[in-house]
Scaffold this motif. Structure first.
Motif: not given
Length: 417
Positions: A243-252
């Motif tokens: 949708d063009g919006l910023f996001d963050s992905v967290t992982a180990d």
């Protein structure tokens, strides 16, 4: 452990599959709308353990000089205002030193053999259909000098247990009768019965679906902007959603399997990743005369092109352009490929409806891929497979999954870290 795999070509998808089989929670992120949309989309489709040899060899610099003046040269260097390109080129010349050939071949063959064995077991277990053929690969030569020179690398591979058998023109035609019309121009060849071919794209899409069913989350049409690190670890991946919006992905843990775009992501973290794109072309033809079309996967050494049978189509691929990140089709290249195919199989193929394609192969100077852990403790690389992404792909994914899981991978290979 939660693992974020960045990239869903054959390398990223195979890595995700094997991580899920090891019990990890896995999320795959890719900017494309589905798996295998870039370099895994329409390549030569050979699984070529017997030809897992580097471009860099003692003969390569002289050949490159000759090819600089040829418009249709199989390998061309187009200088760019790009320090990465020039650094890659200098490293390539170092890999051409005689002492580098054997260790590079040893590493490539080890991973290629492991990957072929892994692919066979996956095929038996998962029942994936991908137009695969187990008829070997036949490499034919039209020049005695080139044929003799090629056997130096072949001898090294034979020392490592690769059964790359020398064959004469008569036996070449027995193995692949479709070459009978050009029998007079062939001086010899080599043949490896254990090699295979098959549609990498069909396999990648099917494996991604199996992985999804096993619990892997796929986030397509999602652009990875950067990795945010602190304290020697990646804290998050900054992404842009569909949708063009910023996001963050967290992982180990994070796996960078973005092909030739991997350096753009990891270099800001101080992680060395000498990978540069080598643009390759393919042409896919419908078969209109079964009796004159090949069934064995072929390599025309004089022109550095390969042919693989994919059901009722023939895939032709080759050429390497070291000239940046553009995938624009060169009309001369495309027409030349059609001309080469027409010379070999004049009545077999539909030359009026050709599907041309180009892809950017992520290549290291040595052609040995970068697999393993980096100086950032929870960041791993799986990239740099060049022309052998299909040949080494599923084995690379399995080996890296073992490393992330704290196990010793099976193949004897110079893993990172």
């Amino acid at each position: 452990m939660k693992v974020a795999v960045l990239g869903s070509g054959i390398i990223g998808t195979a890595t995700a599959w094997w991580l899920s089989q090891a019990g990890h929670e896995v999320v795959v992120i890719d900017r494309e709308p589905g798996p295998g949309q870039e370099t895994s989309r329409a390549n030569g489709c050979q699984i070529s353990v017997s030809y897992a040899e580097p471009w860099a060899n003692p003969q390569a610099p002289l050949r490159l000089l000759r090819w600089l003046t040829q418009k249709n040269a199989p390998l061309s260097f187009k200088p760019q205002f790009d320090l990465r390109q020039w650094a890659w080129g200098l490293a390539f010349l170092r890999e051409c030193l005689p002492g580098r050939l054997a260790p590079n071949i040893r590493a490539m063959v080890a991973m290629a053999e492991y990957s072929l064995g892994t692919l066979k077991s996956m095929r038996a277990e998962l029942g994936i259909e991908y137009n695969h053929l187990e008829r070997g690969i036949l490499n034919f030569y039209r020049d005695n000098e080139e044929f003799d020179a090629s056997q130096k690398a072949a001898d090294v591979m034979r020392d490592f247990g690769v059964d790359r058998r020398i064959v004469g023109p008569d036996e070449i035609v027995q193995i692949e009768p479709a070459l009978e019309p050009v029998r007079g121009s062939i001086v010899g060849g080599d043949y490896t019965a254990e090699d295979e071919s098959g549609d990498i794209y069909l396999f990648t899409v099917a494996l991604a679906e199996r992985a999804r069913q096993a619990g892997v989350q796929f986030r397509y049409s999602t652009q990875v902007n950067r990795l945010v690190a602190a304290g020697g670890q990646v804290q998050e991946a900054e992404v842009i959603n569909p949708d063009g919006l910023f996001d963050s992905v967290t992982a180990d843990a994070y796996v960078a399997a973005l092909g030739c775009w991997t350096p753009n992501l990891v270099s800001p973290l101080g992680v060395p990743c000498r990978v540069y794109p080598a643009k390759g072309y393919s042409a896919t033809f419908d078969i209109i005369d079964e009796s004159s079309a090949p069934m064995v996967s072929l390599t025309d050494s004089a022109h550095k092109v390969v042919y693989s049978r994919l059901g009722n189509q023939l895939r032709m691929a080759g050429v390497a352009e070291l000239g940046g990140y553009s995938r624009a089709l060169n009309t001369i290249r495309c027409e030349n490929m059609s001309g080469l195919a027409r010379d070999l199989f004049p009545t077999a193929l539909d030359f009026d409806n050709v599907q041309y394609w180009s892809g950017l192969r992520p290549s290291t100077p040595s052609n040995v891929p970068l697999i393993g852990r980096t100086r950032v403790s929870n960041l791993y690389l799986n990239t740099g497979h060049g022309t052998l992404g299909w040949t080494m792909g599923v084995g690379s994914g399995r080996a890296l999954a073992d490393i992330i899981s704290g196990k010793t991978p099976e193949p004897v290979f110079p893993f990172l870290g």
